[in-house]
Design a protein around this motif. Structure first.
Motif, PDB file in Angstrom:
ATOM      1  N   LEU A 329      -8.643   5.166  -0.093  1.00  0.00           N
ATOM      2  CA  LEU A 329      -7.255   5.603   0.044  1.00  0.00           C
ATOM      3  C   LEU A 329      -6.313   4.563  -0.573  1.00  0.00           C
ATOM      4  N   PHE A 330      -5.267   5.035  -1.258  1.00  0.00           N
ATOM      5  CA  PHE A 330      -4.366   4.113  -1.940  1.00  0.00           C
ATOM      6  C   PHE A 330      -2.894   4.402  -1.680  1.00  0.00           C
ATOM      7  N   SER A 331      -2.570   5.535  -1.088  1.00  0.00           N
ATOM      8  CA  SER A 331      -1.171   5.846  -0.800  1.00  0.00           C
ATOM      9  C   SER A 331      -0.804   5.375   0.596  1.00  0.00           C
ATOM     10  N   ASP A 332       0.432   4.878   0.725  1.00  0.00           N
ATOM     11  CA  ASP A 332       0.929   4.440   2.023  1.00  0.00           C
ATOM     12  C   ASP A 332       1.182   5.642   2.924  1.00  0.00           C
ATOM     13  N   VAL A 333       1.484   5.368   4.177  1.00  0.00           N
ATOM     14  CA  VAL A 333       1.687   6.444   5.146  1.00  0.00           C
ATOM     15  C   VAL A 333       2.883   7.305   4.755  1.00  0.00           C
ATOM     16  N   ASP A 334       3.826   6.729   3.980  1.00  0.00           N
ATOM     17  CA  ASP A 334       4.968   7.518   3.519  1.00  0.00           C
ATOM     18  C   ASP A 334       4.694   8.226   2.200  1.00  0.00           C
ATOM     19  N   GLY A 335       3.477   8.140   1.688  1.00  0.00           N
ATOM     20  CA  GLY A 335       3.093   8.856   0.478  1.00  0.00           C
ATOM     21  C   GLY A 335       3.277   8.090  -0.808  1.00  0.00           C
ATOM     22  N   ARG A 336       3.854   6.873  -0.743  1.00  0.00           N
ATOM     23  CA  ARG A 336       4.073   6.112  -1.968  1.00  0.00           C
ATOM     24  C   ARG A 336       2.779   5.415  -2.415  1.00  0.00           C
ATOM     25  N   TYR A 337       2.645   5.243  -3.725  1.00  0.00           N
ATOM     26  CA  TYR A 337       1.509   4.521  -4.290  1.00  0.00           C
ATOM     27  C   TYR A 337       1.889   4.039  -5.681  1.00  0.00           C
ATOM     28  N   VAL A 338       1.093   3.136  -6.225  1.00  0.00           N
ATOM     29  CA  VAL A 338       1.305   2.644  -7.574  1.00  0.00           C
ATOM     30  C   VAL A 338       0.371   3.390  -8.511  1.00  0.00           C
ATOM     31  N   GLY A 339       0.949   4.038  -9.523  1.00  0.00           N
ATOM     32  CA  GLY A 339       0.153   4.798 -10.467  1.00  0.00           C
ATOM     33  C   GLY A 339      -0.408   3.931 -11.573  1.00  0.00           C
ATOM     34  N   PRO A 340      -1.253   4.487 -12.425  1.00  0.00           N
ATOM     35  CA  PRO A 340      -1.826   3.716 -13.533  1.00  0.00           C
ATOM     36  C   PRO A 340      -0.789   3.280 -14.564  1.00  0.00           C
ATOM     37  N   ASP A 341       0.421   3.797 -14.486  1.00  0.00           N
ATOM     38  CA  ASP A 341       1.518   3.328 -15.331  1.00  0.00           C
ATOM     39  C   ASP A 341       2.253   2.152 -14.706  1.00  0.00           C
ATOM     40  N   ARG A 342       1.757   1.653 -13.581  1.00  0.00           N
ATOM     41  CA  ARG A 342       2.315   0.537 -12.807  1.00  0.00           C
ATOM     42  C   ARG A 342       3.655   0.897 -12.156  1.00  0.00           C
ATOM     43  N   GLU A 343       3.974   2.166 -12.129  1.00  0.00           N
ATOM     44  CA  GLU A 343       5.198   2.624 -11.488  1.00  0.00           C
ATOM     45  C   GLU A 343       4.876   3.168 -10.097  1.00  0.00           C
ATOM     46  N   VAL A 344       5.903   3.203  -9.234  1.00  0.00           N
ATOM     47  CA  VAL A 344       5.735   3.732  -7.886  1.00  0.00           C
ATOM     48  C   VAL A 344       5.956   5.241  -7.908  1.00  0.00           C
ATOM     49  N   HIS A 345       5.008   5.970  -7.341  1.00  0.00           N
ATOM     50  CA  HIS A 345       5.077   7.417  -7.251  1.00  0.00           C
ATOM     51  C   HIS A 345       4.894   7.827  -5.792  1.00  0.00           C
ATOM     52  N   SER A 346       5.140   9.100  -5.515  1.00  0.00           N
ATOM     53  CA  SER A 346       4.885   9.681  -4.194  1.00  0.00           C
ATOM     54  C   SER A 346       4.011  10.903  -4.348  1.00  0.00           C
ATOM     55  N   VAL A 347       3.024  11.030  -3.492  1.00  0.00           N
ATOM     56  CA  VAL A 347       2.136  12.190  -3.551  1.00  0.00           C
ATOM     57  C   VAL A 347       2.848  13.399  -2.950  1.00  0.00           C
ATOM     58  N   PRO A 348       2.497  14.598  -3.380  1.00  0.00           N
ATOM     59  CA  PRO A 348       3.037  15.795  -2.721  1.00  0.00           C
ATOM     60  C   PRO A 348       2.628  15.817  -1.250  1.00  0.00           C
ATOM     61  N   ALA A 349       3.401  16.503  -0.457  1.00  0.00           N
ATOM     62  CA  ALA A 349       3.123  16.590   0.976  1.00  0.00           C
ATOM     63  C   ALA A 349       1.705  17.077   1.216  1.00  0.00           C
ATOM     64  N   GLY A 350       1.002  16.400   2.118  1.00  0.00           N
ATOM     65  CA  GLY A 350      -0.348  16.791   2.478  1.00  0.00           C
ATOM     66  C   GLY A 350      -1.432  16.252   1.566  1.00  0.00           C
ATOM     67  N   GLU A 351      -1.048  15.509   0.522  1.00  0.00           N
ATOM     68  CA  GLU A 351      -2.050  14.976  -0.397  1.00  0.00           C
ATOM     69  C   GLU A 351      -2.079  13.455  -0.325  1.00  0.00           C
ATOM     70  N   GLN A 352      -3.064  12.852  -1.005  1.00  0.00           N
ATOM     71  CA  GLN A 352      -3.258  11.411  -0.946  1.00  0.00           C
ATOM     72  C   GLN A 352      -3.623  10.879  -2.319  1.00  0.00           C
ATOM     73  N   ALA A 353      -3.342   9.599  -2.528  1.00  0.00           N
ATOM     74  CA  ALA A 353      -3.762   8.912  -3.747  1.00  0.00           C
ATOM     75  C   ALA A 353      -4.939   8.009  -3.405  1.00  0.00           C
ATOM     76  N   TYR A 354      -5.762   7.732  -4.424  1.00  0.00           N
ATOM     77  CA  TYR A 354      -6.978   6.952  -4.215  1.00  0.00           C
ATOM     78  C   TYR A 354      -7.138   5.896  -5.302  1.00  0.00           C
ATOM     79  N   SER A 355      -7.972   4.924  -4.986  1.00  0.00           N
ATOM     80  CA  SER A 355      -8.359   3.870  -5.920  1.00  0.00           C
ATOM     81  C   SER A 355      -9.885   3.790  -5.938  1.00  0.00           C
ATOM     82  N   THR A 356     -10.408   2.853  -6.745  1.00  0.00           N
ATOM     83  CA  THR A 356     -11.825   2.501  -6.711  1.00  0.00           C
ATOM     84  C   THR A 356     -12.700   3.678  -7.140  1.00  0.00           C
TER      85      THR A 356
END
Length: 765
Positions: A329-356
């Motif tokens: 898991l890579f997205s915070d509880v508020d849905g924010r995460y760092v994308g491969p463009d090194r920018e901060v993004h937010s996942v759509p509601a109910g979804e998650q971002a991952y690493s590794t």
């Protein structure tokens, strides 16, 4: 590890096997042994995490050696402390963030030498305990330390003897630099907030260059005082910034009560870490521990087995555990995460971002296993990969680690993960990823990383010349497989002409297979083959290695998607089968400069690394599945052990373990994108597999023993099944797959053309 073919297949076709034969099928629940993989070259860790969790709190015995890619290696003499992020089974080290060291006596800010406890803060250790979601150890200074985890929060509880003690929080736990490189850590910061929370961050330059990690830490009871350090220099105030920073939390009587540390991490910012910490479900260590154990117990129920040996059942449960750790898991509880463009993004509601995502490894078996037993997780992962494909300058990911595309290994095999999911009916917006994938497929001017080196030459020539491109033979074949996967995604996106073009191009693998000798062979820019040629060698010069973590033998069978094309290229069934026989019969010798990844040799087949792991199943495509059955059973019995060195190579984020799980169930995804499984040799008498909500797959092999590796007959839902394969759609719908096992081969089973597995989207006949 070397096994001769003579020990595997006798002249009569019977298999020489040893091992205990259970008197009857047993249903005793086998607890996993998390020490498996922590020794040898398995590179797993024994600490606490949740399934696919963001935090992996685990002991670090070292951070530098290849054996310590996970931070831990079984048998190391000393321990540094406990950090909060770890990689499972990789061949490169990174992470090991926010190290906490329980100390007594004089404060020591540096670890010292691994073999010299007391020189620095390193300590000896004993009485280790590990189980899913929990780890405990007694340190040489008398402190008993316990670890558990929530999804985004790591827990530590330290029981000190009476008297003074301290906790060191070390953000400088890597060596200063590597030759020719700059610092491995910079822009570090620790703040003591007014509410007593310790927050901080650092930037690192190990594998994922420029990766940032932030943390928020709550400690109870509060320390009597805190000292901050810029490197090893004490500073005044509540904030310290430097390349390397440390904090020491002092207790006048550390043994008065257990010291509990809760730590959350975030890739976004310290505020994100604080939010993750505030969202922690629990306020007591034991409550968090019980929940972690319950969560793992429920997760591991997706596969239950009976029969087999005691060790086999332990290995099965442990392998399933290791297959449920990454991607993380890579997205915070508020849905924010760092994308491969090194920018901060937010996942759509109910979804998650991952690493590794270790895609070069895991597209083969780990992701197909998840698609079968955890389809909701597979959907979440593939939707995340689609977003990353859109955000990355390089298109489809290769090896993304915490917001950084490392470009490690070759190819861009996330397309295989997406194509497999599409082929198996996982709901996602594949068309959204297609523009970036199309650029990767057809635009030679698109930005490249090491993984996609000379892609333009490949597009132009149909192969990579060995005299101009490193690892040219492996690259040509793996680029071709990604063409096959991209064709499926193009078709899904409605780009039929692109799909046709890519399918045709996916047969480029043949351009580096010399049919005259039936081997992969380096080809030069003028079209000539390398001469003289020894398939044992790794490269034709010291400058150019021709293969990726392999040699000519192992690379000959990289093709997964056009088996009947390769069979014809080699001259038909008999010649292809003889080449397979020769692979497993060849002397198990390697050059002195061979990488450690080429391990688990059976002849020249290398089970300890991924490129070969589908090869035992290829006999089914020439109507000789009984040879597959013998090989698979032997590999299950010899390449995995109920011991710390029980994984024959790097577990690679669960890939080696997933191979065991699927093969022990009796089937394997030779080409994941084909959405079919080839039968092997089930290891147990009975298995139950959850394949979705309310659906169950039952695999039966009554009377199965160590000396019955062969499949005499198969039934599906009570009806005779003559094919040597079955579709994903059939298994995912649930039902009963019944194997009749035998001590002798049945050469008739699966021999007819009509009963052989489909390949390149077509049946054998």
């Amino acid at each position: 590890m070397k096994i001769t073919r003579r020990a595997l297949l006798g002249s009569s076709g019977a298999l020489a096997l040893t091992g205990a034969i259970p008197a009857a099928a047993r249903s005793v629940k086998a607890a996993p042994n998390l020490w498996i993989g922590t020794g040898g070259d398995g590179h797993t860790y024994p600490g606490a995490t949740m399934p696919f969790g963001m935090v992996q709190v685990s002991p670090d015995t070292d951070t530098e050696n290849w054996a310590n890619c996970s931070g831990y290696h079984h048998g190391d003499p000393t321990m540094m402390g406990f950090s909060h992020t770890h990689l499972s089974g990789t061949g490169i080290a990174d992470l090991m963030d926010v190290l906490v060291v329980p100390g007594r006596g004089a404060v020591k800010l540096l670890p010292g030498a691994p073999d010299k406890p007391g020189e620095g803060y390193r300590q000896t250790y004993t009485q280790e305990v590990t189980e899913p979601g929990y780890y405990a150890v007694t340190l040489g200074n008398g402190v008993r330390s316990e670890l558990t985890a929530e999804t985004r929060v790591g827990w530590q509880r330290h029981h000190f003897p009476a008297g003074p003690g301290h906790l060191l929080v070390d953000l400088g736990n890597y060596r200063d630099s590597r030759p020719g490189e700059g610092p491995l850590i910079d822009e570090s910061r620790i703040e003591l907030d007014t509410d007593g929370t310790l927050t901080g961050s650092r930037r690192t330059f190990r594998w994922a260059k420029g990766r940032r990690i932030h943390f928020a830490m709550h400690v109870s009871p509060k320390p009597d005082r805190i000292t901050l350090y810029a490197d090893t220099q004490g500073v005044n105030g509540a904030i310290v910034t430097a390349d390397r920073v440390r904090a020491v939390l002092h207790y006048d009587n550390a043994g008065a009560a257990p010291i509990v540390v809760r730590t959350a991490v975030s890739a976004v910012d310290m505020a994100g870490a604080r939010t993750n910490l505030a969202a922690s479900y629990f306020r007591e260590f034991d409550v968090a521990r019980r929940q972690a154990i319950r969560n793992w117990a429920d997760t591991l129920k997706v596969v239950k087995v009976e029969g087999g040996t005691d060790d086999a059942r332990v290995i099965m449960t442990t392998a399933l555990y290791h297959a449920m750790i990454a991607p993380t898991l890579f997205s915070d509880v508020d849905g924010r995460y760092v994308g491969p463009d090194r920018e901060v993004h937010s996942v759509p509601a109910g979804e998650q971002a991952y690493s590794t995502y270790s895609t070069w490894d895991t597209y083969r078996t780990l992701h197909p296993l998840l698609t079968l037993v955890a389809p909701d997780r597979a959907k979440s992962l593939v939707r995340d990969l689609i977003r990353q494909t859109q955000q990355s300058a390089y298109g489809p990911p290769c090896w993304p680690l915490q917001g950084v595309e490392t470009g490690t290994m070759i190819g861009w095999h996330s397309v295989a993960i997406m194509a497999e999911a599409a082929a198996k009916g996982i709901d996602a917006d594949y068309a959204a990823a297609w523009p970036a994938i199309r650029t990767r497929a057809f635009d030679p001017a698109a930005p490249d990383l090491v993984n996609s080196r000379a892609r333009g030459t490949y597009i132009e020539r149909g192969y990579l010349p060995a005299d101009t491109v490193d690892e040219s033979v492996s690259r040509t074949q793996e680029y071709a497989y990604d063409d096959w996967a991209m064709a499926t995604l193009a078709q899904k996106a409605g780009a039929k002409e692109d799909a046709d073009r890519l399918r045709l191009r996916s047969r480029n693998y043949r351009n580096v297979l010399d049919p005259a000798i039936g081997l992969a062979r380096p080809k030069f820019a003028d079209g000539s083959w390398l001469k003289p040629y020894d398939p044992i060698q790794l490269g034709h010069t010291k400058r150019y290695r021709d293969f990726t973590e392999a040699n000519g033998w192992q690379t000959t069978f990289l093709n997964q998607h056009d088996l009947y094309g390769q069979i014809a290229h080699f001259g038909g069934d008999a010649k292809f089968a003889s080449r397979l026989d020769a692979l497993f019969a060849a002397p198990s010798t390697l050059p002195k400069d061979a990488p450690p990844d080429i391990s688990g040799l059976l002849g020249q087949y290398a089970h300890g690394n991924e490129p070969d792991q589908h090869v035992p199943y290829l006999y089914a495509y020439v109507g000789q599945p009984w040879k597959t059955q013998a090989l698979v059973r032997k590999l299950l019995d010899t390449m995995y052990r109920n011991a710390p060195d029980g994984i024959i190579g790097n577990d690679d984020c669960g890939q080696m373990s997933a191979w065991f799980v699927m093969s022990a169930l009796g089937f394997y995804p030779v080409d994941p994108v084909a959405a079919v499984y080839v039968f092997g040799s089930p290891l147990f008498t009975h298995a139950e597999v959850r394949v979705g909500k309310g659906r169950k797959l039952v695999v039966e092999a009554p009377g199965n023993r160590a000396d019955t590796p062969y499949v005499a007959a198969v039934q599906w839902n009570g009806k005779p099944w003559t094919k040597s394969w079955i579709s994903h759609a059939d298994l995912a719908a649930g039902g009963t797959l019944r194997f009749t096992m035998s001590a002798t081969p049945n050469p008739a089973f699966g021999a007819k053309l009509a009963d052989r597995p489909p390949s390149f989207g077509q049946p054998a006949a």
